[in-house]
Design an enzyme around this catalytic site. Structure first.
Site, PDB file in Angstrom:
ATOM      1  N   ASP A  91     -39.434 -47.635  15.835  1.00 28.69           N
ATOM      2  CA  ASP A  91     -40.360 -48.187  16.821  1.00 28.69           C
ATOM      3  C   ASP A  91     -41.689 -48.465  16.121  1.00 28.69           C
ATOM      4  O   ASP A  91     -41.859 -48.168  14.937  1.00 28.69           O
ATOM      5  CB  ASP A  91     -40.509 -47.251  18.024  1.00 28.69           C
ATOM      6  CG  ASP A  91     -41.064 -45.896  17.641  1.00 28.69           C
ATOM      7  OD1 ASP A  91     -41.517 -45.733  16.490  1.00 28.69           O
ATOM      8  OD2 ASP A  91     -41.053 -44.987  18.485  1.00 28.69           O
ATOM      9  N   ASP A 145     -46.882 -53.381  20.080  1.00 30.03           N
ATOM     10  CA  ASP A 145     -47.116 -54.026  21.376  1.00 30.03           C
ATOM     11  C   ASP A 145     -48.085 -53.192  22.189  1.00 30.03           C
ATOM     12  O   ASP A 145     -48.376 -52.048  21.857  1.00 30.03           O
ATOM     13  CB  ASP A 145     -45.796 -54.194  22.138  1.00 30.03           C
ATOM     14  CG  ASP A 145     -45.130 -52.847  22.402  1.00 30.03           C
ATOM     15  OD1 ASP A 145     -45.302 -51.925  21.559  1.00 30.03           O
ATOM     16  OD2 ASP A 145     -44.452 -52.702  23.429  1.00 30.03           O
ATOM     17  N   GLN A 193     -43.671 -57.741  27.193  1.00 31.07           N
ATOM     18  CA  GLN A 193     -44.400 -56.911  28.153  1.00 31.07           C
ATOM     19  C   GLN A 193     -44.701 -57.765  29.388  1.00 31.07           C
ATOM     20  O   GLN A 193     -44.223 -58.885  29.489  1.00 31.07           O
ATOM     21  CB  GLN A 193     -45.695 -56.386  27.514  1.00 31.07           C
ATOM     22  CG  GLN A 193     -45.473 -55.349  26.424  1.00 31.07           C
ATOM     23  CD  GLN A 193     -44.990 -54.004  26.956  1.00 31.07           C
ATOM     24  OE1 GLN A 193     -45.062 -53.731  28.161  1.00 31.07           O
ATOM     25  NE2 GLN A 193     -44.471 -53.176  26.062  1.00 31.07           N
ATOM     26  N   CYS A 310     -14.713 -34.363  22.548  1.00 35.44           N
ATOM     27  CA  CYS A 310     -15.767 -34.020  21.588  1.00 35.44           C
ATOM     28  C   CYS A 310     -15.528 -32.644  20.977  1.00 35.44           C
ATOM     29  O   CYS A 310     -14.725 -31.858  21.479  1.00 35.44           O
ATOM     30  CB  CYS A 310     -17.147 -34.080  22.250  1.00 35.44           C
ATOM     31  SG  CYS A 310     -17.610 -32.592  23.157  1.00 35.44           S
ATOM     32  N   CYS A 313     -16.094 -29.723  23.487  1.00 36.39           N
ATOM     33  CA  CYS A 313     -15.077 -29.576  24.537  1.00 36.39           C
ATOM     34  C   CYS A 313     -13.714 -29.166  23.976  1.00 36.39           C
ATOM     35  O   CYS A 313     -12.915 -28.541  24.672  1.00 36.39           O
ATOM     36  CB  CYS A 313     -14.970 -30.860  25.349  1.00 36.39           C
ATOM     37  SG  CYS A 313     -16.403 -31.097  26.423  1.00 36.39           S
ATOM     38  N   HIS A 339     -22.019 -32.826  22.670  1.00 40.40           N
ATOM     39  CA  HIS A 339     -21.246 -33.330  23.812  1.00 40.40           C
ATOM     40  C   HIS A 339     -21.905 -34.547  24.450  1.00 40.40           C
ATOM     41  O   HIS A 339     -21.252 -35.568  24.679  1.00 40.40           O
ATOM     42  CB  HIS A 339     -21.038 -32.256  24.879  1.00 40.40           C
ATOM     43  CG  HIS A 339     -20.497 -32.863  26.128  1.00 40.40           C
ATOM     44  ND1 HIS A 339     -19.179 -33.229  26.262  1.00 40.40           N
ATOM     45  CD2 HIS A 339     -21.112 -33.282  27.263  1.00 40.40           C
ATOM     46  CE1 HIS A 339     -18.998 -33.830  27.423  1.00 40.40           C
ATOM     47  NE2 HIS A 339     -20.163 -33.869  28.054  1.00 40.40           N
TER      48      HIS A 339
END
Lengths: 380, 380
Positions: A91, A145, A193, A310, A313, A339
């Site tokens: 980001d 931004d 935006q 997974c 589990c 999970h």
């Protein structure tokens, strides 16, 4: 090889595509686990590979402050530093400046803020954001931004769009000028935006397209506005999005949000929800949320999500995971995170398959019906 | 199949053996990672398997208080509860009663104490310790003993031995009477006490041998006495130990201690040192301790221990692990724990091989020379 994006299948507005560069391919729609401080919290990089994550998100603000982009560049970039060879999107750092730092002043040239770590002063500009992201060796760089929260005066939204477009142009110029760390071949995404004003968002997207980006993100949503407004913004903007570029809905969301986003043509998502909730004892399952730390599960021998494949589990019971949460053991957070990320990533893979087979609507209806049944917390 | 123990090779006093029951084999000398609350902190059970751990230790005191042995028995015993199919040794709970709980009163019948979790009152007796350990389905059950710390008056040491022998007899009787959880076929070990008095320890061992146990532990050491006194006690007691039974030096120790223990005929060790230190940012390497969280390693691209084949060293740099410690990320603790346990377990495997090849002394000298070189913290 620069980044490529190919749409393989379309079903209504939903798309199945492939985003790729020399590091590998990202099959879209895709969910990007959030790796804030060069780690997806509690997991190892081999776990992410085993989960099938093809791209993760890194936070520029955090890495800029600690350990610093200079250090990471010196050690070969973020991929080498953290031992992750698949794709990374970073980001711009802006969102964390607004949400985490003590913000001192927003001027067109730069944003002045105080570090949330030690109170030191910093100035973030589009140019610095590019410098940091390119030093990290990010595969997908985001423009800086001006992200505003809800509710928002129209006049402020207008100003936000103006600044976002100015910064987008400066980001583009700096991105094109600065040499990335060796081995990187980054793409640059613009961010739309405009609050909850469709005309402002249309103007912002138009301005971004004139500058030209490798992908387009929808920002400034999921910041407090009603969900209906969020989907209205996504839907209204979609026809103007270039069809040959990936679309990224930033910071979204719940499993239901992902389905609704894919339905409207979104290709990429990121959110801390599955990982953050997992660390606090709530996991996402095919039959809704499960607050596994609740006393109700103290003697429950079932896995978190019966039928789930997974690691957690296949090996552990709710009773055991609940015990670990009671004791404050970090294994609780690891198992819950494994999970919930598996569920998110597997849901995206299933959505992709449904799009490819032209049955996304039907699949989504069944998925949401089961998810909303609330059966996760039901009796054995 | 009840537990068996076989000595495969002897080199001086050092032994290479195999402890086995229907769950599997433990190749000795062996280090047992400590899994206090039904988890070896930060690791998954599959990690322990991959590390080659053949037996782990569970803490009776902790599991009795939370989640309770009744619950664990109901869910099939500790192996089923925590998803671990290899061997488990459980301590008696006594040591934690002395060290963690608010101790209210030691009487011959039972020890009254307050839980460190909620202040609730409990009474621990040899019979209750057996009941709890047999409900857990432990493979190796330890008698309740009277563990005293250093320094210690001789009169108190005498009393401690008397009580230890009384409790050992009651533990044996209760163990023989109580039905363990389905599927368990436990062995029972006695514990030698006696402070740093060789005659008291000899008397204690003699008393234990008259009762008869499947293995013999050396307790009440590494509690503050000089190291020379500890080794004197181990050495003095060894000739009276039955040669066909495993010998377990409780709560020991550093890598050097393990070598010194093996040299004197010890087969089993346990200690929180590698795991606890790892969580705090200090790891054990072939060239000594490394405080990886130190600023000196901020830009160090080397693995924790060059040449080490563990998961952490194959994938991550000191700089990255140090960054994770700086950020308080749990992955730091996971990676450090994986490394240090690998080092401990691999050291025991090498010691065993050296015994089998009749070159333990030579191997130990080289190991200690490298370990004490302090090169771990040296320049690149």
């Amino acid at each position: 090889m620069p980044m490529t994006f190919r749409v393989d299948a379309v079903d209504g507005a939903a798309r199945a595509g492939v985003l790729a560069n020399r590091r590998g391919a990202v099959h879209t729609p895709a969910f990007m686990p959030v790796g804030t401080q060069a780690t997806v919290k509690t997991l190892r990089q081999s776990d992410l590979e085993a989960l099938g994550a093809e791209i993760i998100l890194g936070n520029t603000y955090h890495l800029y402050l600690r350990p610093g982009h200079g250090l990471i560049r010196e050690l070969g970039g973020l991929h080498a530093f953290m031992g992750w060879n698949r794709l990374i999107l970073t980001d711009s750092g802006g969102f964390q400046v607004w949400s985490l730092a003590d913000l001192n002043r927003v001027r067109p040239e730069a944003v002045r803020f105080q570090s949330h770590l030690d109170g030191s002063y910093h100035e973030f500009s589009p140019e610095l954001s590019m410098e940091v992201q390119l030093a990290l060796g990010s595969d997908v760089v985001m423009v800086l931004d001006r992200c505003l929260t809800y509710p928002l005066e129209r006049a402020d939204a207008v100003e936000g769009v103006d600044l976002t477009l100015q910064w987008a142009a400066r980001s583009r110029a700096a991105f094109d000028r600065i040499e990335p760390v060796a081995g990187a071949d980054p793409a640059l995404f613009g961010i739309v935006q405009g609050g909850i004003h469709t005309d402002l968002r249309a103007r912002c997207l138009q301005g971004l397209r004139e500058i030209g980006f490798d992908g387009y993100a929808i920002g400034g949503l999921s910041v407090g506005e009603p969900k209906s407004a969020m989907w209205e913004m996504v839907e209204a903007g979609m026809p103007d999005m270039p069809p040959d570029r990936p679309r990224y809905l930033m910071g979204v969301g719940t499993p239901e949000d992902l389905i609704e986003g894919v339905r409207r043509g979104v290709d990429l998502f990121d959110c801390v929800l599955p990982t953050r909730n997992a660390r606090k004892g709530t996991v996402f399952t095919s039959r809704g949320r499960l607050v596994v730390k609740n006393a109700a599960y103290a003697r429950d021998p079932r896995p978190l999500d019966p039928g789930c494949t997974c690691y957690t589990c296949r090996r552990y019971s709710r009773a055991y995971v609940r015990h670990l949460f009671q004791c404050g053991e970090t294994l609780a957070q690891e198992l819950a995170t494994l999970h919930s990320l598996h569920f998110y990533l597997e849901t995206m893979r299933r959505a992709r398959r449904a799009v490819g087979e032209g049955r996304f609507g039907e699949w989504a209806r069944e998925f949401l019906e089961t998810y909303r049944s609330g059966a996760a917390s039901g009796p054995a």
